[in-house]
Design an enzyme around this catalytic site. Structure first.
Site, PDB file in Angstrom:
ATOM      1  N   LYS A  42       0.954  -1.496   0.378  1.00 12.11           N
ATOM      2  CA  LYS A  42      -0.300   0.169  -0.154  1.00 12.11           C
ATOM      3  C   LYS A  42       1.280   1.535  -0.230  1.00 12.11           C
ATOM      4  CE  LYS A  42      -4.173   2.052   2.828  1.00 12.11           C
ATOM      5  NZ  LYS A  42      -4.659   1.575   3.712  1.00 12.11           N
TER       6      LYS A  42
ATOM      7  N   SER B 117      -9.475   2.030   3.448  1.00 13.11           N
ATOM      8  CA  SER B 117      -8.863   2.465   2.629  1.00 13.11           C
ATOM      9  C   SER B 117      -7.450   1.721   1.489  1.00 13.11           C
ATOM     10  CB  SER B 117      -7.819   4.161   3.688  1.00 13.11           C
ATOM     11  OG  SER B 117      -7.044   2.769   4.175  1.00 13.11           O
TER      12      SER B 117
ATOM     13  N   SER C  58      -9.614  -0.443   7.546  1.00 10.38           N
ATOM     14  CA  SER C  58      -9.126   0.125   6.489  1.00 10.38           C
ATOM     15  C   SER C  58      -8.548  -1.129   5.917  1.00 10.38           C
ATOM     16  CB  SER C  58      -7.921   1.218   6.206  1.00 10.38           C
ATOM     17  OG  SER C  58      -8.864   1.996   6.333  1.00 10.38           O
TER      18      SER C  58
END
Lengths: 473, 467
Positions: B68, B143, B167
């Site tokens: 990420k 996210s 997330s």
């Protein structure tokens, strides 16, 4: 009671002499290329975290102890949020809620005597970088200083004039240097003092509004800056003018204060607990162990020297440097007479002025010094020779016995030998003898000088003087 | 599957296997990667083969992993899906990345996310949203949407995401993959761009439960650079346990708050588990209704401070035409941050200002303490807490962007676990109308092996068709 009451609180930021920064392993050195001692942590790169420097914590404990503070076994880390280019994260990690130490004191000595200045708190925090304005038309930032560990020490407003302020700063620096916590050099920027001053008209109650002074980079500046601010506020009170909170800047060139900004708008720092560190929790055992490593502090030496009969003034001179205090303390262990030792020690103090503290490191040792004192006391050498030995021990890096041999430093104390010398001098200077006998008693100095010269400094001056008097009255 | 993968490399060779992944990434139209470089991967392969020749042992040799883009990988961009860091290249590796490189993993690239990890749909990314591989009109969640979608789409074998209020877990549920949010303090945050320092954690995303825990074992070492990290207990991934466990079903996470689709699917899991385990239904976590408020108060406060460093002075975006210091700050941050980021920074700044501090921030911290105490009491009598991951199926693009509060409530079932600082994992439990659904397991520190066992049981139930 005085009409105008002066209250001064002093806030000091002192750089801890650890090898690395407060929250990262960058080295802490003086000078060097800009931005040469930086890393992702002290430049606030995305994703970095602070890691506590244990050495700084230990030195904070020692400093707090040296200032007679209560040590908080659990102290906080907090974020102080504000935007400025020299602050890479745009927050500073400090200890706002619970400092490492509080409610201590420092004893100072002024022309009026001893006084206690109470220390409200001592805490750890990180320094900011430096802004440089004068190299180009842009302002540049150097982050070498960013993250350097600081101790902030804040007093209650117990100081009442510039003399006390200077005495406090001097004593505080001494304590921190003796404690081994900081080099505390004002010139190198290790030690920054900011006084907060308020003057109150005790008859009307007017005043009592604090202003702070920044950029006082020497003791002289502290003294003058405080004096000017006291005068300014006092004059305003006399004129019936309203005093507002101000931040003043000391202008070294103009030797005067100028207004930097109004302190009216209280800056909102949005303090909150630093989530990347949590509170610092120390066991009682750990704190005690570190406290016990506190080196001997100035008052230890002051007490010891005055116990041995030295006047307080003389003791204060000896403790101006930690190295001289330690050395003199060792000398006293050899059972010498303290006043005699002090007098001879002046030679070392003047050598320090000339050659610096290297004199202590690489010059005469305490034991050798004590031996010289003993020789002087017994009359084996005279004062001039003693001083000379001390000097040459450093400049020629030769040991005492070799020096004594090389220069023939032996005091001639035989009365017969000296009497012969004195007679020679008198015979060689008949005009002066005549003048002396006619009342020009000052010539005694001239004769003594000639005797010492003839004996190449070896004559025992006391005996020479006695014989001279015997011969010419 | 990691084990099978390593066998595949032995048979086919590393280059060929990785080329298959590269092909899928290049073909992908769901916008999972912010940074992907074939040359970089080839360079990594060269180094790995060299190390292998030298006889080096690498337990994750050649495993393709997606990262990420709020986790620092040296010499790769670290954009956080924000214009503020669009051109920022990280000068260092996060601690977990150092470890992955040491073990021989291949970093396939940096993956899409909601800007600075704030969001539940990946719609706030400066580089455009990621699409849900099961329905390209719907969000992958957020996210960590890029990471979960890429694992679902087999572009990478496993991925690292981050979880602050859900997330990892929520997008894992929306993409039908396993998403593990390890307990706070078990995985080093050094190199994770801070959003909410007291809640953030890095966690593994994988198709299989076992792979997620293998990865967890790798990244849960004790840190020297993160003072909040004490490391985690290692799980023995080859050990099974047929003991009967007590599972809690707290009232507040069930009932009318769930959409029917999710409700039905979740009930199937309970029916399946009841065959072997005890279900405790008389369990309550009364402060659960404050999860989102407490979470928002804490996150907004901390992020308003964590994002202060993005100021146009040291790195990243710098606004042109700035004529003063204040201009640099205002113009840079005005341009560089998206709306949701600005919203939270403004709110957080307000909360931390002295008038509101005690009432909002400190109160939130004490509520959080109580929420933690409440669930720890539940854990005294039960082994695991189980709650749905989301209240509904993956929603359509734009469905929640107009109402920020609605978007914030996507965290309603996930935030509690992070506020309490415990382990939580989302395990996929199948599909409804072709869209993935997930369920969460919560466990306290020290109970990782049981968490693993329970997650495996659910996975098996789904694979056997019994759920």
């Amino acid at each position: 009671m005085e009409r105008y009451k002066i209250k001064i609180g002093i806030e000091v930021h002192v750089q801890v002499n650890s090898k690395t920064k407060m929250f990262c392993s960058c080295s802490v050195d003086f000078g060097g290329e800009p931005n040469s001692r930086i890393c992702p942590i002290c430049t606030g790169q995305p994703g970095v975290l602070p890691a506590i420097n244990k050495d700084v914590v230990n030195k904070a404990i020692i400093a707090a102890n040296a200032l007679n503070c209560e040590i908080n076994r659990e102290s906080s880390f907090d974020r102080k949020n504000y935007f400025y280019p020299d602050l890479p994260k745009n927050y500073q990690i400090t200890q706002q809620r619970i400092p490492i130490g509080e409610e201590g004191y420092v004893l100072i000595r002024t022309s009026k005597g001893e006084k206690k200045i109470r220390v409200r708190r001592i805490h750890m925090e990180e320094d900011t970088g430096k802004l440089i304005h004068d190299i180009s038309d842009e302002t540049l930032v150097d982050f070498n200083r960013s993250g350097v560990p600081l101790l902030e020490i804040v007093t209650y407003p117990d100081v009442e004039n510039e003399e006390e302020a200077v005495a406090y700063i001097t004593r505080l620096r001494q304590i921190l240097i003796y404690a081994g916590v900081s080099e505390a050099s004002m010139e190198k920027g290790h030690f920054r003092a900011e006084p907060n001053i308020s003057v109150t008209d005790m008859e009307t109650g007017e005043g009592n509004v604090r202003s702070e002074i920044k950029n006082l980079n020497s003791l002289k500046a502290v003294e003058r800056g405080i004096k000017k601010e006291i005068e300014r506020q006092t004059q305003m009170l006399k004129n019936g003018e309203k005093i507002t909170q101000l931040t003043m800047l000391w202008d070294e060139k103009k030797q005067d204060l100028r207004i930097m900004r109004s302190k009216e708008t209280k800056l909102e720092y949005r303090y909150f607990p630093e989530p990347d560190l949590g509170n610092l929790v120390l066991s009682a055992e750990y704190v005690d162990r570190i406290k016990n490593t506190t080196p001997k502090l100035p008052y230890y030496y002051l007490d010891k020297f005055t116990d041995k009969g030295l006047s307080r003034d003389k003791a204060e001179i000896l403790i101006l440097y930690k190295e001289t205090a330690e050395m003199f303390d060792t000398i006293l262990e050899y059972n010498v007479k303290s006043d005699a030792a002090f007098n001879l020690y002046q030679e070392i103090l003047s050598m320090i002025k000339e050659y610096g503290k290297d004199v202590i490191q690489n010059g005469i040792e305490a034991k050798e010094f004590a031996n010289i004192l003993k020789m002087l006391d017994k009359g084996e050498i005279n004062r001039t020779q003693a001083k000379d030995l001390i000097k040459k021990r450093y400049t020629e890096k030769t040991d005492i016995n070799k020096l004594i041999e090389k220069y023939g430093y032996k005091q001639v104390s035989s009365e017969d030998e000296i009497e012969n010398l004195v007679k020679e001098v008198l015979n060689e200077n008949p005009k002066e003898v005549e003048r002396y006998k006619n009342g020009d008693l000052k010539l005694q100095g001239f004769f003594m000088g000639q005797i010492m010269k003839k004996s190449r400094g070896k004559a025992n001056p006391a005996i020479a003087g006695k014989i001279l008097k015997k011969l010419i009255g | 599957m990691i084990n099978e993968y390593i066998k595949k490399i032995k048979d086919k060779g590393l280059k060929e296997v990785i080329n298959e992944y590269i092909a899928r990434i290049e073909k992908s139209d769901i916008n999972t990667f912010i940074y992907f470089s074939k040359e970089d991967i080839e360079r990594q392969i060269k180094i790995l083969l060299h190390r292998k020749e030298n006889g080096e042992e690498m337990p994750l040799f050649g495993v393709p992993i997606g990262i990420k883009d709020n986790i620092a990988v040296k010499d790769m961009p670290l954009t956080c899906a924000s214009q503020m860091l669009e051109n920022y290249i990280s000068p260092y590796d996060a601690e977990v990345i150092e470890k992955l490189k040491e073990k021989g993993a291949i970093i396939m690239g940096k993956q899409n996310l909601d800007e600075f990890a704030m969001g539940s749909s990946t719609e706030s990314s400066f580089f455009g949203p990621t699409l849900n591989p099961y329905d390209k009109d719907r969000v992958p969640g957020g996210s960590s949407g890029g990471s979960t979608a890429s694992v679902a789409n087999e572009e990478v074998l496993v991925a690292l995401g981050t979880d602050t209020g859900g997330s990892i877990r929520q997008p894992a549920a929306f993409c039908g993959v396993v998403g593990f949010s390890p307990a706070y303090g078990t995985v080093s945050r050094y190199g994770l761009v801070s959003f909410t320092s007291s809640l953030d954690r890095i966690g593994p995303i994988a198709k299989k439960v076992k792979d997620a825990f293998i990865l967890y074992n790798t990244i849960s070492f004790k840190s020297t650079k993160d003072m909040t990290c004490f490391g985690g207990n290692k799980i023995n991934v080859d050990v099974r346990n047929d003991k009967k466990f007590n599972i809690a079903k707290p009232k507040e996470f069930y009932g009318d708050i769930l959409d029917d689709e999710v409700k039905e699917k979740v009930e199937k899991v309970w029916e399946y588990l009841l065959r072997n385990d005890n279900i405790e239904t008389n369990v309550s976590l009364p402060l659960a209704k404050y999860s989102v408020s407490v979470y928002q108060a804490i996150t907004m406060s901390e992020v308003s401070s964590n994002l202060s460093r993005y100021d146009g002075i040291k790195y990243g975006l710098k606004a042109e035409s700035a004529n003063s210091l204040n201009d640099i700050y205002y113009l840079t941050r005005g341009k560089g941050f998206g709306d949701e980021v600005k919203r939270r920074v403004l709110a957080g700044t307000y909360i931390l200002s002295s008038k509101e501090f005690e009432g909002v921030y400190e109160k939130s911290l004490s509520l959080r303490e109580q929420m933690k105490k409440d669930i720890m009491i539940v854990f005294e009598n039960t082994d695991i807490v189980m709650v749905p991951t989301t209240t509904g199926l993956p929603f359509k693009f734009g469905a929640r962007t107009k109402d920020p509060l609605k978007m914030h409530f996507s965290d309603s079932l996930t935030a509690y676990a992070n506020l309490a600082g415990i382990h939580s994992i989302s395990v996929p439990i199948g599909f409804v109308d072709g869209l993935p659904v997930g369920i969460q397991l919560f466990a306290p520190l020290g109970r990782e092996q049981i968490l693993y066992e329970m997650a495996l049981r659910i996975e098996e139930g789904v694979e056997n068709g019994e759920i």
